[in-house]
Design a protein around this motif. Structure first.
Motif, mmCIF file in Angstrom:
data_model
loop_
_atom_site.group_PDB
_atom_site.id
_atom_site.type_symbol
_atom_site.label_atom_id
_atom_site.label_comp_id
_atom_site.label_asym_id
_atom_site.label_seq_id
_atom_site.Cartn_x
_atom_site.Cartn_y
_atom_site.Cartn_z
ATOM 1 N N ARG A 54 -90.391 -23.297 -54.848
ATOM 2 C CA ARG A 54 -91.161 -22.308 -55.612
ATOM 3 C C ARG A 54 -92.624 -22.245 -55.195
ATOM 4 N NH1 ARG A 54 -88.763 -19.927 -59.730
ATOM 5 N NH2 ARG A 54 -90.745 -19.391 -60.717
ATOM 6 N N PHE A 55 -93.243 -23.385 -54.894
ATOM 7 C CA PHE A 55 -94.682 -23.415 -54.659
ATOM 8 C C PHE A 55 -95.067 -23.698 -53.211
ATOM 9 C CE2 PHE A 55 -94.087 -24.733 -59.129
ATOM 10 C CZ PHE A 55 -94.712 -23.657 -59.736
ATOM 11 N N GLY A 56 -94.091 -23.835 -52.336
ATOM 12 C CA GLY A 56 -94.383 -24.051 -50.929
ATOM 13 C C GLY A 56 -93.951 -25.427 -50.468
ATOM 14 N N ARG A 57 -93.013 -25.453 -49.507
ATOM 15 C CA ARG A 57 -92.479 -26.735 -49.051
ATOM 16 C C ARG A 57 -93.526 -27.535 -48.293
ATOM 17 N NH1 ARG A 57 -87.935 -22.900 -47.658
ATOM 18 N NH2 ARG A 57 -86.503 -23.058 -49.429
ATOM 19 N N ILE A 62 -100.469 -39.983 -40.514
ATOM 20 C CA ILE A 62 -100.063 -39.167 -39.365
ATOM 21 C C ILE A 62 -99.209 -38.001 -39.829
ATOM 22 C CG2 ILE A 62 -98.634 -39.158 -37.283
ATOM 23 C CD1 ILE A 62 -99.522 -42.069 -36.825
ATOM 24 N N GLY A 63 -98.280 -38.276 -40.746
ATOM 25 C CA GLY A 63 -97.433 -37.209 -41.268
ATOM 26 C C GLY A 63 -98.230 -36.143 -41.979
ATOM 27 N N ILE A 64 -99.223 -36.537 -42.779
ATOM 28 C CA ILE A 64 -100.060 -35.560 -43.493
ATOM 29 C C ILE A 64 -100.821 -34.686 -42.502
ATOM 30 C CG2 ILE A 64 -102.078 -35.315 -44.981
ATOM 31 C CD1 ILE A 64 -101.154 -37.931 -46.373
ATOM 32 N N THR A 65 -101.442 -35.317 -41.505
ATOM 33 C CA THR A 65 -102.212 -34.571 -40.504
ATOM 34 C C THR A 65 -101.330 -33.571 -39.771
ATOM 35 O OG1 THR A 65 -103.654 -36.494 -40.196
ATOM 36 C CG2 THR A 65 -103.697 -34.794 -38.490
ATOM 37 N N ALA A 66 -100.153 -34.007 -39.367
ATOM 38 C CA ALA A 66 -99.249 -33.112 -38.647
ATOM 39 C C ALA A 66 -98.791 -31.953 -39.528
ATOM 40 C CB ALA A 66 -98.047 -33.899 -38.143
ATOM 41 N N CYS A 67 -98.483 -32.235 -40.808
ATOM 42 C CA CYS A 67 -98.062 -31.161 -41.718
ATOM 43 C C CYS A 67 -99.164 -30.130 -41.901
ATOM 44 C CB CYS A 67 -97.669 -31.744 -43.073
ATOM 45 S SG CYS A 67 -96.124 -32.673 -43.067
ATOM 46 N N LEU A 96 -94.745 -31.127 -49.449
ATOM 47 C CA LEU A 96 -94.519 -32.224 -48.507
ATOM 48 C C LEU A 96 -95.819 -32.991 -48.271
ATOM 49 C CD1 LEU A 96 -92.448 -33.616 -46.717
ATOM 50 C CD2 LEU A 96 -92.921 -31.939 -44.929
ATOM 51 N N ILE A 97 -96.907 -32.271 -48.117
ATOM 52 C CA ILE A 97 -98.215 -32.919 -47.957
ATOM 53 C C ILE A 97 -98.567 -33.703 -49.218
ATOM 54 C CG2 ILE A 97 -100.695 -32.482 -47.744
ATOM 55 C CD1 ILE A 97 -99.951 -30.072 -45.950
ATOM 56 N N THR A 98 -98.286 -33.103 -50.388
ATOM 57 C CA THR A 98 -98.542 -33.785 -51.654
ATOM 58 C C THR A 98 -97.726 -35.075 -51.750
ATOM 59 O OG1 THR A 98 -98.980 -31.679 -52.765
ATOM 60 C CG2 THR A 98 -98.453 -33.574 -54.165
ATOM 61 N N GLY A 99 -96.439 -34.989 -51.381
ATOM 62 C CA GLY A 99 -95.574 -36.167 -51.434
ATOM 63 C C GLY A 99 -96.061 -37.280 -50.533
ATOM 64 N N LEU A 100 -96.446 -36.943 -49.305
ATOM 65 C CA LEU A 100 -96.948 -37.959 -48.376
ATOM 66 C C LEU A 100 -98.256 -38.571 -48.873
ATOM 67 C CD1 LEU A 100 -96.162 -36.173 -44.984
ATOM 68 C CD2 LEU A 100 -95.189 -38.344 -45.758
ATOM 69 N N THR A 101 -99.107 -37.735 -49.503
ATOM 70 C CA THR A 101 -100.367 -38.246 -50.045
ATOM 71 C C THR A 101 -100.119 -39.221 -51.192
ATOM 72 O OG1 THR A 101 -101.476 -36.159 -49.442
ATOM 73 C CG2 THR A 101 -102.577 -37.583 -51.053
ATOM 74 N N VAL A 102 -99.197 -38.854 -52.092
ATOM 75 C CA VAL A 102 -98.855 -39.746 -53.201
ATOM 76 C C VAL A 102 -98.247 -41.043 -52.674
ATOM 77 C CG1 VAL A 102 -97.336 -40.017 -55.208
ATOM 78 C CG2 VAL A 102 -98.574 -37.876 -54.855
ATOM 79 N N PHE A 103 -97.375 -40.929 -51.676
ATOM 80 C CA PHE A 103 -96.746 -42.107 -51.081
ATOM 81 C C PHE A 103 -97.808 -43.008 -50.446
ATOM 82 C CE2 PHE A 103 -94.369 -44.454 -47.870
ATOM 83 C CZ PHE A 103 -93.228 -44.814 -48.560
ATOM 84 N N LEU A 104 -98.762 -42.402 -49.748
ATOM 85 C CA LEU A 104 -99.850 -43.173 -49.126
ATOM 86 C C LEU A 104 -100.671 -43.897 -50.194
ATOM 87 C CD1 LEU A 104 -102.172 -41.958 -46.264
ATOM 88 C CD2 LEU A 104 -103.140 -43.051 -48.274
ATOM 89 N N ALA A 105 -100.988 -43.193 -51.288
ATOM 90 C CA ALA A 105 -101.795 -43.803 -52.348
ATOM 91 C C ALA A 105 -101.062 -44.974 -52.987
ATOM 92 C CB ALA A 105 -102.141 -42.750 -53.403
ATOM 93 N N GLY A 106 -99.770 -44.792 -53.267
ATOM 94 C CA GLY A 106 -98.988 -45.885 -53.842
ATOM 95 C C GLY A 106 -98.922 -47.084 -52.926
#
Length: 517
Positions: A79-82, A184-189, A86-96
């Motif tokens: 609904r809001f953009g994959r 790296i994943g966030i930057t690439a996304c 995906l960037i949000t998920g990787l950021t949350v994962f990095l923070a955790g």
């Protein structure tokens, strides 16, 4: 930011392979985190003073949140953009991961693992969902295979990588390694992925999401706390009742919804239901074994963390080899025969492992671990293929989502239930009669704690008793695992209901590969 809609435009974009590399790195990290913590748990138990129940929560916090949020996370991306999600998920994962590396107490570690589960729930489905926007049909199968292989490769690499890190650094390094990979994943996304969305997808149902998370979380909490409080304790019984009510409310709400988040009507398909149950029971057993094995290899056999990771390779190697070779065997003998054989092999390995004694060395363990890995591989992938193959083509997407969710629930319950069985059997067999109360409590919490107490007191008898008690508990876990595998083999539907995916629904390959995650 460009929204790509034409396959020809996508195929001409040379950045797509760099983007695939980023997605592969992201999935590799998620694969790591399914297994890397297991080999670190004995070290963390010693350094943090974590009981068996707390170790279960450190492992389960990630899986419970992951399972609860995977479906709504996928819908958020639609609904809001994959790309955005995906960037949000990787950021949350990095923070955790960063929080987990810096804290020095059990509770913050558990919370950090839960945060990582939120990020993982966003990354897992969306990493697969963006592939159609990057690759045309002629390249998509190769891309899906690369992402699937990365997730699978993370499983055996997790214990080895974790063991090496623990031998050279502190336990927080098993969290810290995620940070550069996620970055790296966030930057690439940000620079490589196009944005895609599907506004017609169902809305995220906040109530159903809350019911799923609360019902599953309370169930896991009750199972983990039961060995300490007693299975008949009023609080434990109340928690089981509350969990049952919440899950029942979820089922009622989803069945009445015009566009359900969890399409429970799929369970009316007998082939899908029983093959899903088989795949879930396999994950139940696998997760339980991955929890109990590292403590046996480190505390009882005395190996260091890296050696423990290496010694878990026979099971992971057997799993990967059998999983990759399952397709031609299924084509030759049929899905039901292969799945049933895999489950019987797994049951045999578990029953063989339950005969482990304090006098057996690693050689016997390597034997039954290898057999177990082969059984896992020949059971789980064909079972998931057969589950999706029993569905109409237009239900492939919702079926894949339900299958992945149920499979993760099986993993969480496996860690909780088999870990609780281990804790009950271990504490019931351990002899602490000669110890002061505080020392007896620490020794009863875990086999690692018992060895710490024995070393401080110079009590060789306690160390011997702890080893014998842990092997007794591990034998009980393996016995129950073998029975669960045999039960799954008995429950499998007939060959027509459990036909292979390739034979019945050739258009569902993407959904099948998605489910393998």
């Amino acid at each position: 930011m460009v929204t790509v809609t034409q396959d020809e435009e996508v195929r001409r974009d040379p950045r797509r392979w760099w983007a695939l590399g980023a997605l592969v790195a992201s999935m590799l990290v998620l694969g790591f985190d399914m297994t890397i913590l297991n080999v670190a748990l004995p070290t963390m138990a010693r350094d943090l003073g974590a009981s068996t129940g707390q170790q279960q929560w450190m492992a389960d916090a990630y899986v419970v949140v992951f399972a609860s949020l995977m479906l709504p996370a996928g819908l958020l991306g639609d609904r809001f953009g994959r790309r955005r999600m995906l960037i949000t998920g990787l950021t949350v994962f990095l923070a955790g991961s960063l929080v987990g590396a810096l804290v020095d107490d059990v509770t913050p570690v558990i919370l950090a693992r839960a945060v990582m589960g939120v990020g993982g729930a966003l990354v897992m489905p969306l990493a697969m969902a963006v592939l159609p926007s990057l690759f045309g049909p002629d390249e998509r199968t190769k891309a899906v295979g690369a992402v699937s292989a990365a997730s699978a490769l993370g499983l055996p690499l997790g214990p080895i990588t974790g063991g090496w890190l623990l031998d050279h650094f502190w336990w927080g390094s098993v969290f810290l390694i995620n940070v550069p990979m996620a970055a790296i994943g966030i930057t690439a996304c940000v620079f490589l992925l196009p944005e895609t969305r599907d506004p017609a997808s169902p809305k995220v149902d906040a109530v159903s999401t809350a019911l799923t998370a609360a019902g599953l979380g309370i169930l896991i909490y009750a199972i983990i706390e039961a060995p300490d409080r007693g299975w008949g304790d009023p609080l434990i019984l109340g928690l089981f009742a509350a969990s049952a009510v919440l899950i029942a409310l979820l089922v009622v709400r989803e069945r009445r919804s015009a566009r359900p988040m969890l399409d429970l009507s799929l369970l009316a398909q007998r082939g899908f239901l029983l093959n899903t149950l088989a795949a879930t029971l396999v994950m139940f057993v696998l997760s339980g074994l991955m929890f109990v094995l590292p403590q046996y290899l480190q505390a009882v056999l005395g190996h260091d963390a890296f050696a423990t990771g290496v010694r878990m390779l026979p099971m992971m190697g057997g799993l990967l080899v059998a999983a990759r070779g399952a397709a031609p065997v299924v084509a030759r003998f049929g899905a039901r025969a292969v799945i049933s054989s895999g489950l019987v092999v797994l049951a045999f390995a578990a029953l063989l492992g339950s005969r482990t004694s304090v006098h057996d060395g690693y050689g016997f363990t390597a034997l039954w671990l290898s057999i177990a890995g082969v059984g896992f591989g020949f059971a789980v992938v064909p079972a998931m293929d057969a589950a999706l193959g029993a569905l109409p083509r237009d239900r492939a997407g919702s079926g894949s989502g339900l299958l992945m969710t149920v499979r993760q629930v099986g993993s969480a319950i496996g860690i909780a239930l088999l870990g609780s069985l281990l804790a009950s059997a271990y504490s019931g067999r351990l002899d602490t009669s000669a110890l002061p109360h505080a020392a007896a409590r620490a020794a009863s919490d875990s086999v690692v704690g018992a060895h710490v107490v024995a070393e401080r007191l110079g009590d060789r008898v306690l160390a011997v008793s702890a080893n014998a008690a842990y092997i007794h508990g591990m034998g009980s876990v393996l016995l129950v695992s073998g029975i669960a595998a045999l039960l799954a083999a008995v429950l499998l539907p007939n060959p027509k209901a459990a036909g292979t995916l390739a034979e019945e629904n050739p258009g569902m390959v993407s959904a099948r590969e998605n489910a393998r995650q």
